[in-house]
Scaffold this motif. Structure first.
Motif, mmCIF file in Angstrom:
data_model
loop_
_atom_site.group_PDB
_atom_site.id
_atom_site.type_symbol
_atom_site.label_atom_id
_atom_site.label_comp_id
_atom_site.label_asym_id
_atom_site.label_seq_id
_atom_site.Cartn_x
_atom_site.Cartn_y
_atom_site.Cartn_z
ATOM 1 N N ILE A 258 0.859 -1.189 0.000
ATOM 2 C CA ILE A 258 0.000 0.000 0.000
ATOM 3 C C ILE A 258 0.892 1.235 0.000
ATOM 4 C CG2 ILE A 258 -1.807 1.248 1.264
ATOM 5 C CD1 ILE A 258 -2.365 -1.523 2.689
ATOM 6 N N LEU A 259 0.612 2.184 -0.878
ATOM 7 C CA LEU A 259 1.362 3.437 -0.929
ATOM 8 C C LEU A 259 0.591 4.536 -0.211
ATOM 9 C CD1 LEU A 259 2.884 3.797 -4.521
ATOM 10 C CD2 LEU A 259 3.758 2.595 -2.522
ATOM 11 N N LYS A 260 1.333 5.308 0.576
ATOM 12 C CA LYS A 260 0.738 6.449 1.254
ATOM 13 C C LYS A 260 1.669 7.647 1.144
ATOM 14 C CE LYS A 260 -2.170 4.092 4.656
ATOM 15 N NZ LYS A 260 -3.414 4.761 4.244
ATOM 16 N N SER A 261 1.086 8.831 1.246
ATOM 17 C CA SER A 261 1.880 10.053 1.282
ATOM 18 C C SER A 261 2.516 10.182 2.660
ATOM 19 C CB SER A 261 0.979 11.261 1.013
ATOM 20 O OG SER A 261 1.660 12.460 1.316
ATOM 21 N N PRO A 262 3.751 10.714 2.743
ATOM 22 C CA PRO A 262 4.380 10.900 4.061
ATOM 23 C C PRO A 262 3.529 11.742 5.009
ATOM 24 C CG PRO A 262 6.004 11.170 2.325
ATOM 25 C CD PRO A 262 4.671 11.066 1.651
ATOM 26 N N GLY A 282 -1.255 -2.936 -17.999
ATOM 27 C CA GLY A 282 -2.556 -3.418 -18.450
ATOM 28 C C GLY A 282 -3.493 -3.683 -17.291
ATOM 29 N N THR A 283 -3.326 -4.830 -16.637
ATOM 30 C CA THR A 283 -4.212 -5.170 -15.518
ATOM 31 C C THR A 283 -3.785 -4.518 -14.210
ATOM 32 O OG1 THR A 283 -2.923 -7.187 -15.162
ATOM 33 C CG2 THR A 283 -4.907 -7.377 -16.530
ATOM 34 N N PHE A 284 -2.600 -3.944 -14.183
ATOM 35 C CA PHE A 284 -2.139 -3.224 -12.988
ATOM 36 C C PHE A 284 -1.069 -2.217 -13.400
ATOM 37 C CE2 PHE A 284 0.641 -6.888 -13.409
ATOM 38 C CZ PHE A 284 1.907 -6.356 -13.181
ATOM 39 N N VAL A 285 -0.695 -1.357 -12.453
ATOM 40 C CA VAL A 285 0.398 -0.401 -12.651
ATOM 41 C C VAL A 285 1.496 -0.753 -11.658
ATOM 42 C CG1 VAL A 285 1.089 2.013 -12.591
ATOM 43 C CG2 VAL A 285 -1.202 1.393 -13.404
ATOM 44 N N ARG A 286 2.720 -0.956 -12.162
ATOM 45 C CA ARG A 286 3.846 -1.251 -11.284
ATOM 46 C C ARG A 286 4.554 0.050 -10.916
ATOM 47 N NH1 ARG A 286 6.411 -4.816 -14.088
ATOM 48 N NH2 ARG A 286 5.852 -6.663 -12.875
ATOM 49 N N VAL A 287 4.657 0.279 -9.627
ATOM 50 C CA VAL A 287 5.348 1.470 -9.125
ATOM 51 C C VAL A 287 6.613 1.005 -8.426
ATOM 52 C CG1 VAL A 287 5.196 3.517 -7.661
ATOM 53 C CG2 VAL A 287 3.136 2.650 -8.807
ATOM 54 N N SER A 288 7.770 1.332 -9.004
ATOM 55 C CA SER A 288 9.057 0.948 -8.422
ATOM 56 C C SER A 288 9.518 2.036 -7.470
ATOM 57 C CB SER A 288 10.102 0.741 -9.516
ATOM 58 O OG SER A 288 9.696 -0.286 -10.395
ATOM 59 N N ILE A 289 9.927 1.605 -6.270
ATOM 60 C CA ILE A 289 10.311 2.546 -5.227
ATOM 61 C C ILE A 289 11.706 2.231 -4.734
ATOM 62 C CG2 ILE A 289 9.755 3.410 -2.908
ATOM 63 C CD1 ILE A 289 6.968 1.671 -4.474
ATOM 64 N N ALA A 290 12.583 3.248 -4.712
ATOM 65 C CA ALA A 290 13.894 3.113 -4.097
ATOM 66 C C ALA A 290 13.720 3.348 -2.610
ATOM 67 C CB ALA A 290 14.876 4.105 -4.698
ATOM 68 N N GLY A 291 13.713 2.256 -1.845
ATOM 69 C CA GLY A 291 13.453 2.356 -0.413
ATOM 70 C C GLY A 291 14.713 2.599 0.382
ATOM 71 N N GLU A 292 14.540 3.052 1.610
ATOM 72 C CA GLU A 292 15.674 3.278 2.498
ATOM 73 C C GLU A 292 16.262 1.950 2.954
ATOM 74 O OE1 GLU A 292 14.068 5.703 5.585
ATOM 75 O OE2 GLU A 292 13.994 7.506 4.328
ATOM 76 N N GLU A 293 17.553 1.967 3.305
ATOM 77 C CA GLU A 293 18.282 0.786 3.781
ATOM 78 C C GLU A 293 18.289 -0.345 2.755
ATOM 79 O OE1 GLU A 293 16.910 -0.392 7.609
ATOM 80 O OE2 GLU A 293 17.072 1.622 8.463
ATOM 81 N N LEU A 301 -0.435 -1.796 -8.305
ATOM 82 C CA LEU A 301 -1.640 -1.075 -7.913
ATOM 83 C C LEU A 301 -2.619 -0.979 -9.080
ATOM 84 C CD1 LEU A 301 0.194 1.864 -6.104
ATOM 85 C CD2 LEU A 301 -0.656 -0.237 -5.059
ATOM 86 N N SER A 302 -3.875 -0.762 -8.770
ATOM 87 C CA SER A 302 -4.882 -0.611 -9.816
ATOM 88 C C SER A 302 -4.808 0.775 -10.440
ATOM 89 C CB SER A 302 -6.285 -0.813 -9.233
ATOM 90 O OG SER A 302 -6.609 0.254 -8.355
ATOM 91 N N ASP A 303 -5.379 0.911 -11.640
ATOM 92 C CA ASP A 303 -5.453 2.222 -12.293
ATOM 93 C C ASP A 303 -6.106 3.244 -11.384
ATOM 94 O OD1 ASP A 303 -4.566 0.740 -14.393
ATOM 95 O OD2 ASP A 303 -6.091 1.382 -15.814
ATOM 96 N N ASP A 304 -7.219 2.857 -10.758
ATOM 97 C CA ASP A 304 -7.979 3.787 -9.927
ATOM 98 C C ASP A 304 -7.153 4.287 -8.756
ATOM 99 O OD1 ASP A 304 -10.130 3.471 -11.603
ATOM 100 O OD2 ASP A 304 -11.181 2.043 -10.305
ATOM 101 N N THR A 305 -6.403 3.396 -8.133
ATOM 102 C CA THR A 305 -5.572 3.791 -6.994
ATOM 103 C C THR A 305 -4.522 4.806 -7.415
ATOM 104 O OG1 THR A 305 -5.897 1.653 -5.927
ATOM 105 C CG2 THR A 305 -4.002 2.938 -5.207
ATOM 106 N N ILE A 306 -3.871 4.544 -8.556
ATOM 107 C CA ILE A 306 -2.848 5.468 -9.052
ATOM 108 C C ILE A 306 -3.459 6.830 -9.379
ATOM 109 C CG2 ILE A 306 -1.368 5.934 -11.064
ATOM 110 C CD1 ILE A 306 -0.034 4.123 -9.104
ATOM 111 N N ASP A 307 -4.631 6.812 -10.030
ATOM 112 C CA ASP A 307 -5.284 8.073 -10.386
ATOM 113 C C ASP A 307 -5.657 8.872 -9.149
ATOM 114 O OD1 ASP A 307 -5.032 7.410 -13.022
ATOM 115 O OD2 ASP A 307 -7.084 6.648 -13.238
#
Length: 343
Positions: A258-262, A282-293, A301-307
């Motif tokens: 789950i992605l959230k704003s800080p 297509g069926t989802f959106v991949r969000v790549s995140i450079a995480g700490e450590e 995530l779904s299209d709707d969530t990203i939007d």
């Protein structure tokens, strides 16, 4: 069509000089099941298949088919058949003579062996091509002929060495479906070597994931995917974030992140990071995140969530998950862990 038998490997090892290809593995494959030996290049899966077939001698251990110890038997005495990656069809023989060749070697007369060959050609939907030479067939058609040829001796176990690797992606998907259909109809054991995770997940009743000559984990596709035991399994199978905290690590499915704003804050576990890529799949959106450590993650995530989030590359985010979705991992057998899709 044929009798069925359980296959058991007991402490089987294979050495090439001082190199250990297969390291004291124990494996029991139930009769009539579809088993995929999965893993990266050099993990020992092909050596294991060749030892089962009798094409490679066992350094130590036993291979048992049904009630018979076949460890020292020649390939012809094991009641197995092998379909090679190259298909290995005789270029000078037409389709029906390729398929019936093993019966010819056994002295079966032409009319009888051709009748048996036609039954199998009908099974693989190749009866209309019996007079063609291999060079006149497509890759998928050659594969069907090779399957029919392997099955004509009525083996207890069919061994397949990366049978789909030479096909284009569309045909590979179609032939994958055909292999599973054939295995269900014949009711015999299929043992299929592959380095393709999707292939193993789609086909197998039993997935045996190998790593550095050992079995890292075995189980149903659902068990392997949902409950990876080690970091190696989680990363090779793919679809998981491996999150390290101190000396321990857990796996969380990418589609459960789950992605959230800080500014929102979170009450449970989380990793802070920066979005480095957003890929529409297509069926989802991949969000790549450079995480700490060093915790690099990829949320699906779904299209709707990203939007609704309206995120962009470079944004800071918090990646969180429900604690009950985190699966603890044991240490892997080797330090280098390939990512999903490794050869």
């Amino acid at each position: 069509m044929t009798s069925k038998s359980t296959l058991e490997l007991v402490q089987v090892s294979k050495l090439f000089g001082n190199t250990v290809a297969v390291d004291h593995i124990d494996l029991k494959i139930p009769e009539g099941s579809y088993c995929c030996l999965l893993g990266p290049s050099g993990c020992g899966k092909t050596s294991t298949l060749r030892m089962i077939a009798g094409h490679e001698p066992v350094t130590s251990g036993d291979i048992i088919i049904g009630a018979n110890n076949v460890t020292d038997l020649l390939p012809a005495g094991r009641n197995t058949a092998m379909m090679f990656q190259s298909y290995a069809l005789f270029p000078h023989l037409n389709v029906i003579d390729n398929v019936s060749f093993a019966l010819k070697m056994r002295g079966v007369d032409k009319a009888e062996r051709h009748a048996e060959a036609r039954k199998l050609l009908a099974l693989v939907d190749m009866q209309a091509y019996e007079q063609r030479l291999p060079a006149q067939l497509s890759g998928g058609q050659q594969q069907r002929v090779a399957l029919a040829r392997a099955l004509i001796t009525k083996p207890q176990i069919l061994l397949l060495d990366e049978p789909l690797s030479a096909l284009d992606p569309f045909l590979r998907l179609r032939m994958r479906t055909e292999l599973k259909r054939l295995q269900r109809e014949l009711g015999i054991t299929f043992i299929h070597v592959t380095h393709g995770q999707d292939e193993a997940m789609a086909l197998a009743d039993l997935v045996v994931l190998m790593n550095a000559g050992k079995i890292e984990q075995q189980g149903s596709p659902r068990e392997i995917f949902n409950y990876p035991r080690t970091e190696f399994v989680a990363k090779f199978i793919g679809g998981h974030a491996v999150i390290r905290a101190g000396q321990s690590s857990v796996a969380v499915r990418n589609d459960r992140l789950i992605l959230k704003s800080p500014s929102d804050g979170v009450s449970g576990p989380f990793v802070a990071g920066t979005i480095k890529e957003i890929e529409y799949q297509g069926t989802f959106v991949r969000v790549s995140i450079a995480g700490e450590e060093g915790n690099d993650l990829a949320a699906e995530l779904s299209d709707d969530t990203i939007d609704q989030m309206n995120v962009s590359i470079g944004d800071r985010v918090l990646v969180t998950w429900n604690a009950d979705q985190a699966h603890p991992l044991n240490s892997s057998q080797i330090a280098t862990v390939p990512t999903a899709g490794a050869a």
